[in-house]
Motif scaffolding. Sequence first.
Motif, mmCIF file in Angstrom:
data_model
loop_
_atom_site.group_PDB
_atom_site.id
_atom_site.type_symbol
_atom_site.label_atom_id
_atom_site.label_comp_id
_atom_site.label_asym_id
_atom_site.label_seq_id
_atom_site.Cartn_x
_atom_site.Cartn_y
_atom_site.Cartn_z
ATOM 1 N N VAL A 101 0.837 -1.205 0.000
ATOM 2 C CA VAL A 101 0.000 0.000 0.000
ATOM 3 C C VAL A 101 0.869 1.251 0.000
ATOM 4 O O VAL A 101 0.613 2.201 -0.758
ATOM 5 N N VAL A 102 1.912 1.269 0.810
ATOM 6 C CA VAL A 102 2.818 2.426 0.859
ATOM 7 C C VAL A 102 3.481 2.640 -0.503
ATOM 8 O O VAL A 102 3.594 3.768 -0.988
ATOM 9 N N ALA A 103 3.907 1.539 -1.151
ATOM 10 C CA ALA A 103 4.528 1.655 -2.476
ATOM 11 C C ALA A 103 3.543 2.252 -3.475
ATOM 12 O O ALA A 103 3.909 3.109 -4.293
ATOM 13 N N GLY A 104 2.293 1.831 -3.394
ATOM 14 C CA GLY A 104 1.268 2.382 -4.286
ATOM 15 C C GLY A 104 1.037 3.858 -4.053
ATOM 16 O O GLY A 104 0.906 4.639 -4.999
ATOM 17 N N ILE A 105 1.018 4.254 -2.806
ATOM 18 C CA ILE A 105 0.818 5.668 -2.476
ATOM 19 C C ILE A 105 2.007 6.501 -2.943
ATOM 20 O O ILE A 105 1.838 7.605 -3.468
ATOM 21 N N LYS A 106 3.220 5.970 -2.792
ATOM 22 C CA LYS A 106 4.404 6.699 -3.269
ATOM 23 C C LYS A 106 4.363 6.883 -4.779
ATOM 24 O O LYS A 106 4.725 7.943 -5.300
ATOM 25 N N LEU A 107 3.920 5.847 -5.495
ATOM 26 C CA LEU A 107 3.781 5.984 -6.948
ATOM 27 C C LEU A 107 2.762 7.059 -7.307
ATOM 28 O O LEU A 107 2.972 7.835 -8.247
ATOM 29 N N LEU A 108 1.675 7.110 -6.564
ATOM 30 C CA LEU A 108 0.665 8.139 -6.791
ATOM 31 C C LEU A 108 1.240 9.530 -6.536
ATOM 32 O O LEU A 108 1.000 10.469 -7.306
ATOM 33 N N GLU A 109 2.030 9.670 -5.470
ATOM 34 C CA GLU A 109 2.683 10.956 -5.182
ATOM 35 C C GLU A 109 3.604 11.363 -6.327
ATOM 36 O O GLU A 109 3.604 12.521 -6.751
ATOM 37 N N GLU A 110 4.395 10.410 -6.833
ATOM 38 C CA GLU A 110 5.310 10.696 -7.943
ATOM 39 C C GLU A 110 4.543 11.133 -9.177
ATOM 40 O O GLU A 110 4.926 12.095 -9.853
ATOM 41 N N ARG A 111 3.463 10.414 -9.476
ATOM 42 C CA ARG A 111 2.665 10.753 -10.654
ATOM 43 C C ARG A 111 2.080 12.147 -10.532
ATOM 44 O O ARG A 111 2.109 12.939 -11.471
#
Length: 89
Positions: free
Chosen positions: A29-39
Amino acid sequence: MNISFTPELEQFIQSQVANGKYASTEEVVVAGIKLLEERESIYKGRFEELRREIMVGVKASERGEVIEGETVFHQLEQKLQQRRQQTGE
């Protein structure tokens, strides 16, 4: 915080943990949220870049430095044809 996932997402998360890519559900979940932040950061940066490019065009237009739309489209068609010839399309 409690989060509910669709069965498909839950299965995907569990497969990521089972494959050893992540140690826990939380890590996925944290990895997914970080990807969303990057995007979001990328989109924000691109938006600002487009805004600057538009202002360059607006200022050029105010100075009378404009090209007729028909000319622009003709030039773009020529460039596209050249690229197609170079790539063999």
